[in-house]
Design an enzyme around this catalytic site. Sequence first.
Site, PDB file in Angstrom:
ATOM      1  N   SER A  83      -7.898 -14.359   3.625  1.00 59.73           N
ATOM      2  CA  SER A  83      -7.554 -14.000   2.251  1.00 59.73           C
ATOM      3  C   SER A  83      -6.848 -15.149   1.546  1.00 59.73           C
ATOM      4  CB  SER A  83      -6.644 -12.767   2.243  1.00 59.73           C
ATOM      5  OG  SER A  83      -7.304 -11.652   2.806  1.00 59.73           O
TER       6      SER A  83
ATOM      7  N   ASP B 243     -11.168   3.273   4.402  1.00 56.43           N
ATOM      8  CA  ASP B 243      -9.998   2.421   4.295  1.00 56.43           C
ATOM      9  C   ASP B 243      -9.252   2.647   2.982  1.00 56.43           C
ATOM     10  OD1 ASP B 243      -8.227   0.322   4.943  1.00 56.43           O
ATOM     11  OD2 ASP B 243      -9.420  -1.090   3.796  1.00 56.43           O
TER      12      ASP B 243
ATOM     13  N   ARG C  87       1.224 -13.429  -3.498  1.00 57.07           N
ATOM     14  CA  ARG C  87       1.214 -13.413  -2.030  1.00 57.07           C
ATOM     15  C   ARG C  87       2.392 -14.231  -1.495  1.00 57.07           C
ATOM     16  NH1 ARG C  87      -3.185 -11.554   0.916  1.00 57.07           N
ATOM     17  NH2 ARG C  87      -4.996 -10.943  -0.311  1.00 57.07           N
TER      18      ARG C  87
ATOM     19  N   CYS D  81       2.946  -8.886  -0.251  1.00 60.11           N
ATOM     20  CA  CYS D  81       2.152  -9.081  -1.456  1.00 60.11           C
ATOM     21  C   CYS D  81       2.559  -8.071  -2.524  1.00 60.11           C
ATOM     22  CB  CYS D  81       0.659  -8.932  -1.146  1.00 60.11           C
ATOM     23  SG  CYS D  81       0.055 -10.140   0.050  1.00 60.11           S
TER      24      CYS D  81
END
Length: 373
Positions: A116, A268, A128, A19
């Site tokens: 996603s 994260d 993507r 991506c």
Amino acid sequence: MSGCHVMAKPASSRCNLNCRYCFYIEKQQQKVMDDATLEAFIRQQIDAQPGNVVPFAWQGGEPTLCGLDFFRRVSALQKQYANGKRIENAFQTNGILLNDEWCQFFRENGWLVGISIDGPAELHDAYRVNRSGKPSHHKVVNAIATLGKHRVDFNLLCVVNNLNSQQPQRLYRYLRTLGTPFLQFIPLVEQDAQGGLTAESVRGEAWGNFLNAVFDLWAREDIGRVYVQLFDSTLGVWSGYPSQMCTFGETCGHAFALEANGDVYQCDHYVYPDYRLGNLHQIPIKEINASREAIAFGQSKKATLSNDCQRCDVLRFCQGDCPKHRFAQGKSALCQGYRHFFTHSAPHMRVMRDLLRQRRSPMELMMALRQQA
């Protein structure tokens, strides 16, 4: 001490897509989580939760690169160490490798899948692509169809970037055709080397325009039928509840990221050396959760609010946004957009709040808006 959430990355940053906006730096030497680390994590995560429900979240990179047998082992270990507690699993994936066997496993074990997708093919494939630069949209759509065929509970995770943010109605209408009413919109906010937003990131004004356009469409057509995480969370705050989203919590922390080697990081969004809290082979998750470092990190979100944020009349809704987004004079890069959205949505949010207080359905607002059209 309350429990904690751990975002496990069993394949580390490894991924089968490339991506163009990805913020992970792939660690080529990092292997899949070994059995000793996996067992320690599952045992410690269950032990760290004071309640009867234990959440597990599996992300990446791309967790399917671990292989299905790895997650069969996950399920077996969870049952072994559950000790009467209810285990809940959430699995975030790009969907490229999902097939009947994967989906049958999710269905049989009650796993929730987040998949996603960034819109119709031309919007999704603009960023993507796979390792060879080829489009991925058709494989994601096939994965969604396979999830539906096996009746797997799933939601859609849409990264809102500088491109798809320009087509909010089209994007929203497309997502709601894909077989689930549960949608999450995640703004892409990344810094370039000069400290500004990357070319792919959504700008604050565009983010606000996007949210307002989707909200208006949702309010006229989909209240009670489609569940947009940001809208639900905002209505909850109007109704007197804490935000469902960590980005809008008054404080943060206790939402850790676990790397494949057992290293635990504050979040994260902060998988950097300065935010490493330790390794679960040396320090159990329960101790990490109670550490001064973890507590201080969580409290710093509130302590570092800018003066403008502290005086803002929509502070209770955004709480200054995620600290990772605060690089515009101490304020979120999305500040303008959130302010526009919370102001724009306020009249309808008040109506829905009052309807709920009267034990009536918020869908009455939708009916009223249709009559006015």
